[in-house]
Design a protein around this motif. Structure first.
Motif, PDB file in Angstrom:
ATOM      1  N   ILE A 128      -3.467  -4.688 -11.982  1.00 28.05           N
ATOM      2  CA  ILE A 128      -3.076  -3.806 -12.887  1.00 28.05           C
ATOM      3  C   ILE A 128      -1.598  -4.202 -13.119  1.00 28.05           C
ATOM      4  N   ARG A 129      -0.936  -3.714 -14.106  1.00 32.40           N
ATOM      5  CA  ARG A 129       0.531  -4.033 -14.464  1.00 32.40           C
ATOM      6  C   ARG A 129       1.261  -3.469 -13.539  1.00 32.40           C
ATOM      7  N   ALA A 130       2.584  -3.926 -13.049  1.00 30.35           N
ATOM      8  CA  ALA A 130       3.352  -3.475 -12.115  1.00 30.35           C
ATOM      9  C   ALA A 130       4.160  -2.408 -12.878  1.00 30.35           C
ATOM     10  N   PRO A 131       4.636  -1.211 -12.297  1.00 28.82           N
ATOM     11  CA  PRO A 131       5.698  -0.351 -12.858  1.00 28.82           C
ATOM     12  C   PRO A 131       7.003  -1.172 -13.256  1.00 28.82           C
TER      13      PRO A 131
ATOM     14  N   GLY B  99      -4.646 -11.645 -14.937  1.00 33.39           N
ATOM     15  CA  GLY B  99      -4.869 -10.071 -14.905  1.00 33.39           C
ATOM     16  C   GLY B  99      -6.284  -9.637 -15.265  1.00 33.39           C
ATOM     17  N   ASN B 100      -7.391 -10.518 -15.592  1.00 35.18           N
ATOM     18  CA  ASN B 100      -8.666 -10.169 -15.856  1.00 35.18           C
ATOM     19  C   ASN B 100      -9.557 -10.774 -14.473  1.00 35.18           C
ATOM     20  N   GLU B 101      -9.053 -11.046 -13.717  1.00 36.79           N
ATOM     21  CA  GLU B 101      -9.589 -11.675 -12.372  1.00 36.79           C
ATOM     22  C   GLU B 101     -10.336 -10.425 -11.628  1.00 36.79           C
ATOM     23  N   GLN B 102     -11.636 -11.058 -10.792  1.00 36.75           N
ATOM     24  CA  GLN B 102     -11.950  -9.807 -10.009  1.00 36.75           C
ATOM     25  C   GLN B 102     -11.637 -10.428  -8.533  1.00 36.75           C
ATOM     26  N   VAL B 103     -10.665  -9.668  -8.160  1.00 37.15           N
ATOM     27  CA  VAL B 103      -9.907 -10.278  -6.852  1.00 37.15           C
ATOM     28  C   VAL B 103     -10.619  -9.659  -5.648  1.00 37.15           C
TER      29      VAL B 103
ATOM     30  N   LEU C   1       1.832  -8.221 -12.376  1.00 35.57           N
ATOM     31  CA  LEU C   1       0.798  -7.643 -11.903  1.00 35.57           C
ATOM     32  C   LEU C   1       1.036  -6.998 -10.643  1.00 35.57           C
ATOM     33  N   SER C   2       0.044  -6.157 -10.255  1.00 38.21           N
ATOM     34  CA  SER C   2       0.105  -5.580  -8.940  1.00 38.21           C
ATOM     35  C   SER C   2      -1.286  -5.463  -8.411  1.00 38.21           C
ATOM     36  N   LEU C   3      -1.288  -5.852  -6.785  1.00 35.37           N
ATOM     37  CA  LEU C   3      -2.572  -5.934  -5.977  1.00 35.37           C
ATOM     38  C   LEU C   3      -2.315  -5.216  -4.978  1.00 35.37           C
ATOM     39  N   PRO C   4      -3.296  -4.684  -4.420  1.00 34.48           N
ATOM     40  CA  PRO C   4      -3.323  -4.030  -2.928  1.00 34.48           C
ATOM     41  C   PRO C   4      -2.706  -4.949  -1.935  1.00 34.48           C
ATOM     42  N   ALA C   5      -2.028  -4.625  -0.938  1.00 38.92           N
ATOM     43  CA  ALA C   5      -1.462  -5.394   0.078  1.00 38.92           C
ATOM     44  C   ALA C   5      -2.501  -6.240   0.729  1.00 38.92           C
ATOM     45  N   ASN C   6      -3.654  -5.524   0.878  1.00 37.91           N
ATOM     46  CA  ASN C   6      -4.786  -6.185   2.058  1.00 37.91           C
ATOM     47  C   ASN C   6      -5.652  -6.987   1.110  1.00 37.91           C
TER      48      ASN C   6
END
Length: 397
Positions: free
Chosen positions: A70-73, A369-373, A321-326
């Motif tokens: 998702i987009r980072a703030p 931004g559309n990947e399945q991570v 973009l942003s992702l969970p740290a794990n």
């Protein structure tokens, strides 16, 4: 057999048909019983075998949970410890040696610039000033005499009544007396300035935080060793708060960045400030940027030397973009993420990290931004590995 009665022949044939019918029924029942037994014993085995095959296939493709970036703030709150200090702080020393005659300000006293703090008795300085004034008066008189004489000899030289050498000697003597007078006057000014230091005054508005002397104490201005400070003065109506910002967040700090302060003794209350300046260099020992936050403190609520929590508002004009740290994998190639493509195959992508949001991390480069991570991937996950996407969403997303 033809001699037998016809009725016996019919009875025999009926018995034979009945026997054959019973025999066929028994065979059929036995066949049904065998089939039933086979069905009862074999079908579960076939089902178990199918289940084992399905489990084996499932174990061959690990189940993974995925998330879409998702987009980072644009803005981020950064909480750091801060050190509150006075806007100005000065140790006030004596410039004149003597004895303390009196003091007019104790600790906690709010003083104004130029206000008298203490008086020093320095009779030696006073005597030296009187002598210097007398010397200056005598030098002035000698200069007047020399000037009158030089002017007279200059007039006589115009009439050729005296030699040029004699006239020039008197003019030079006048200039010497003039220089002696200037030196005497300079000495008077020096001693007058030194005498003025007998009155110790505040250099700026503030509060006295330390008083080290009392009446009658010997005041040494440094003639026989390092001098001791008479007072400590701090400006508390405006404060400086120093914060050490980590290297990763340093690019987002600039003059004008808003800041909020909280202190444990003032629950539910915040104090506003603004970043005034930064050191402009990363400390090689702590890898942090020294940041100064200035704030008004007109009522003196905050005290210099206190500890505070400083919340800085960091802004990014181009958030990533942003992702969970794990979801991150730390490999020798750099920081990577595992991406599952449309065919259910893992692809490893190297990413560039940005801001740290705590449970999430900004991705500056490496993803569209559309990947399945894959979330919480195992350490053994590798590129080209076939996986199954879990139907349950990742809880950390």
């Amino acid at each position: 057999m033809s001699l037998l009665p016809r009725c016996l022949i019919h009875r025999f044939e009926g018995s034979r048909a009945m026997y054959l019918s019973k025999s066929r029924l028994s065979t059929t029942l036995i066949a049904v019983a065998v089939c039933t037994a086979l069905a009862i014993g074999g079908l579960p085995r076939l089902a178990a075998r199918d289940q084992v095959e399905q489990q084996t296939a499932a174990l061959g493709k690990p189940s993974v949970s995925v998330i879409t970036p998702i987009r980072a703030p644009e803005q981020q709150k950064l909480m750091l410890p801060g050190d509150i200090q006075a806007y100005q702080r000065a140790s006030i020393y004596a410039r004149t040696s003597g004895y303390l005659k009196s003091w007019q300000a104790d600790i906690g006293t709010h003083v104004h610039s130029g206000q008298l703090l203490a008086q020093i008795e320095a009779p030696e300085v006073d005597a030296q000033l009187e002598q210097a004034r007398s010397d200056a008066a005598m030098a002035s008189a000698n200069y007047e005499i020399a000037k009158v004489t030089a002017d007279r000899w200059a007039d006589m030289l115009k009439k050729n009544a005296v030699s040029r050498q004699s006239a020039e000697e008197n003019i030079s003597l006048m200039k010497a007396k003039q220089a002696t007078l200037a030196a005497a006057q300079a000495n008077v000014k020096r001693l007058e300035q030194l005498q003025s230091y007998e009155n110790v005054r505040a250099p700026f508005d503030g509060v006295i935080t330390v008083r080290n002397v009392d009446v009658g104490a010997l005041i040494d201005a440094g003639n026989s060793g390092p001098p001791a400070a008479l007072f400590e003065l701090a400006q508390t109506d405006r404060l400086r708060v120093f914060v050490n910002v980590p290297q990763d967040d340093a690019p987002y700090i600039a003059a004008g960045t808003p800041a909020q302060l909280t202190l444990s003794q003032y629950q539910g209350r915040t104090f506003s400030g603004t970043v005034a300046r930064t050191s402009g260099a990363i400390d090689p020992r702590s890898r942090t940027l020294r940041v100064e936050v200035d704030m008004d403190n007109p009522d003196g609520t905050l005290l210099p030397g206190a500890f505070a929590q400083v919340s800085l508002t960091l802004s990014s004009s181009q958030p990533g973009l942003s992702l969970p740290a794990n979801a991150l994998l730390f490999r020798p190639q750099g920081v990577q993420v595992a991406v599952v493509d449309a065919g259910g195959v893992v692809r490893l992508k190297t990413v560039q990290l940005g801001r740290d949001f705590g449970t999430r991390v900004e991705i500056r480069d490496g993803l569209a931004g559309n990947e399945q991570v894959v979330v919480n991937p195992s350490d053994a996950i590798s590129a080209g590995q076939a996986v199954r996407i879990s139907q349950h969403p990742a809880g950390s997303a």
